[in-house]
Design a protein around this motif. Structure first.
Motif, PDB file in Angstrom:
ATOM      1  N   GLU A 109       9.090   1.399   0.462  1.00  0.00           N
ATOM      2  CA  GLU A 109       8.883   2.689  -0.185  1.00  0.00           C
ATOM      3  C   GLU A 109       9.110   3.855   0.767  1.00  0.00           C
ATOM      4  O   GLU A 109       9.164   4.998   0.346  1.00  0.00           O
ATOM      5  N   ARG A 110       9.261   3.586   2.061  1.00  0.00           N
ATOM      6  CA  ARG A 110       9.448   4.657   3.037  1.00  0.00           C
ATOM      7  C   ARG A 110      10.873   5.172   3.044  1.00  0.00           C
ATOM      8  O   ARG A 110      11.228   6.070   3.806  1.00  0.00           O
ATOM      9  N   ALA A 147       0.870  -1.178   0.000  1.00  0.00           N
ATOM     10  CA  ALA A 147       0.000   0.000   0.000  1.00  0.00           C
ATOM     11  C   ALA A 147       0.906   1.227   0.000  1.00  0.00           C
ATOM     12  O   ALA A 147       2.123   1.121  -0.101  1.00  0.00           O
ATOM     13  N   GLU A 148       0.303   2.387   0.108  1.00  0.00           N
ATOM     14  CA  GLU A 148       1.098   3.624   0.069  1.00  0.00           C
ATOM     15  C   GLU A 148       2.004   3.708   1.287  1.00  0.00           C
ATOM     16  O   GLU A 148       1.538   3.835   2.406  1.00  0.00           O
ATOM     17  N   GLU A 149       3.321   3.611   1.069  1.00  0.00           N
ATOM     18  CA  GLU A 149       4.344   3.693   2.113  1.00  0.00           C
ATOM     19  C   GLU A 149       4.191   2.619   3.179  1.00  0.00           C
ATOM     20  O   GLU A 149       4.686   2.753   4.295  1.00  0.00           O
ATOM     21  N   SER A 150       3.489   1.549   2.890  1.00  0.00           N
ATOM     22  CA  SER A 150       3.310   0.488   3.878  1.00  0.00           C
ATOM     23  C   SER A 150       2.943  -0.810   3.164  1.00  0.00           C
ATOM     24  O   SER A 150       2.681  -0.832   1.963  1.00  0.00           O
TER      25      SER A 150
END
Length: 465
Positions: A459-460, A380-383
């Motif tokens: 992605e973080r 998911a977005e940044e996770s």
């Protein structure tokens, strides 16, 4: 501390009093001295003008020249010849006419200089000035003027007395206020100190009660919040020790009972003995699991952990499922996995395996025959979101908020029968939280439970929580 605060107030007060009783007086004296000099120089200039047309100074012509000349503000005026002999003296008593005088100012004047002198002593201003009398560039005499002023000296003395009275009044007020404020301050500090001492001695119900809106009240509030958290931690610690002792005592008691039964029954057949030994092995295995879980929690609580790094979920999930598949087959539970490409978390491989294994194992153990367990990992977005869902017995809604507590079991009898220690979900929750993630449990419509884990992903930027 009260003494130090009072001493600091008194030191500041002393400095203010010294400044208050010196600066105004010094400035006033300087103003008076300047006024006296101007007056004396004006008077001497007037006398000098009156005799300036004489080519020689004698008692007769000086007396005639000064007839009718009134110099205001001058207490005494003397005019001498070039040798210091007094030709004219305005003082009636002790008149110095005909005698020689050698006042310092007059000597300076006969040498060609203008001399000035003024001082305040014995309750009066003493001021004097002298200047030469010049005729055709020749000094033919000198003029000496003197003023004795008690009126302005009295005003200066009254000012000094008034300032001293005001200073004493202010000092008394400041001393009284400093005592009040310092006592109030130390009382508030004393209350806070007493509360700290009580908590240090183990009275975790002790609170610092301070009224007001100042910094001490804020400190007391922070202290009370800290004590509340400390009390919660201490209660949790005691409960944890009590629960751990109880959990360890149960298999130990069973092992002791089984061994006593074997030792006390000399005629026990081999089949029964083997059954007892098998039970002892199961209890020992259960004791080992509890001990390992306690050690994991201890490591989590200590805060000591390996550095996090990006870990792909797919291979770890496959390994965990491979280990659990025999358990699922034995229970008749279908085990499905879905792992979308790119799913990764910032943790260690051991931590991720612990999370996946514990959640999937719980879903299998507390399922029904013919049930299904589905494990899904997706970026998911940044996770990365990991979902473990089953269609088993479910959890009562009122119990969902408690399932992550240590040693908590929804159904204690069934949990022990399934071999659970009551620590698995606690370990998962603590591990996820330490790595900056979150976990929640919810019921599935139609029956079953869903656990959702959200953890920071690759992605973080590789930032360790």
């Amino acid at each position: 501390m009260q003494l130090k605060i009072s001493a600091s107030y008194l030191a500041m007060l002393l400095a203010v009093m010294v400044l208050m009783n010196t600066y105004p007086l010094v400035v006033s004296q300087d103003l008076v001295f300047q006024s006296k000099r101007n007056t004396l120089l004006s008077g001497a200039a007037a006398l000098n003008t009156a005799v300036s047309g004489l080519d020689e100074l004698t008692e007769e012509n000086v007396g005639q020249a000064l007839a009718g000349v009134d110099v205001a503000g001058i207490s005494r005026a003397i005019i001498s010849d070039p040798y210091g002999k007094v030709l004219y003296d305005t003082r009636e008593a002790g008149n110095a006419a005909g005698r020689y005088v050698f006042y310092n100012e007059l000597v300076e004047a006969l040498r060609g200089s203008v001399a000035l002198y003024s001082e305040y002593k014995e309750g009066a201003f003493h001021s004097s000035a002298a200047q030469p009398v010049v005729y055709r560039n020749q000094i033919i005499g000198g003029i000496y003027v003197y003023e004795y002023d008690t009126q302005q000296a009295s005003l200066l003395a009254n000012l000094s007395s008034t300032l001293m009275s005001i200073s004493i009044g202010i000092a008394a007020l400041v001393v009284m206020l400093s005592m009040v404020f310092s006592r109030q301050l130390t009382r508030r500090l004393g209350s806070l100190q007493a509360a700290i001492r009580g908590v240090r001695e183990g009275a975790y119900n002790r609170r610092a009660i301070l009224s007001g809106h100042d910094e001490f009240t804020q400190i007391a509030g922070e202290f009370n919040d800290l004590v509340d958290r400390l009390q919660e931690t201490e209660s949790a610690r005691r409960q944890f020790v009590s629960d751990a002792s109880h959990e360890l005592k149960t298999p130990l008691a069973a092992i002791r009972l089984l061994t006593d039964s074997i030792l006390q029954n000399e005629n026990m057949d081999n089949a029964t003995a083997m059954e007892f030994v098998s039970d002892i092995g199961q209890e020992a295995e259960r004791l080992s699991r509890i001990t390992e879980d306690l050690l994991r929690l201890t490591r989590l609580d200590s805060g000591v952990a390996e550095a996090a790094h990006p870990v792909e979920v797919a291979p770890v999930l496959e390994r965990a499922v491979r280990m659990l598949r025999p358990v699922a087959e034995e229970k008749g539970v279908e085990l499905l996995i879905v792992c979308i490409s790119g799913a990764a978390v910032l943790a260690t491989e051991g931590e991720l395996h612990q999370i996946l294994y514990n959640l999937a194992e719980n879903a299998i153990k507390y399922n029904r025959p013919g049930g299904r367990v589905r494990v899904k990992a997706e970026p998911a977005e940044e996770s990365t979101v990991i979902t473990v869902e089953d269609n088993g017995i479910g959890i009562p809604p009122e119990e969902l908020s408690n399932v992550f507590k240590r040693f908590y079991r929804v159904d204690k009898a069934r949990s022990r029968a399934a071999g659970g220690t009551g620590l698995g979900l606690s370990i998962v929750s603590d591990t996820v939280s330490r790595r900056g993630g979150a976990i929640r449990a919810e019921n599935v419509p139609g029956g079953g439970t869903r656990f959702i884990v959200t953890m920071p992903s690759l992605e973080r930027g590789g930032e360790e929580p």
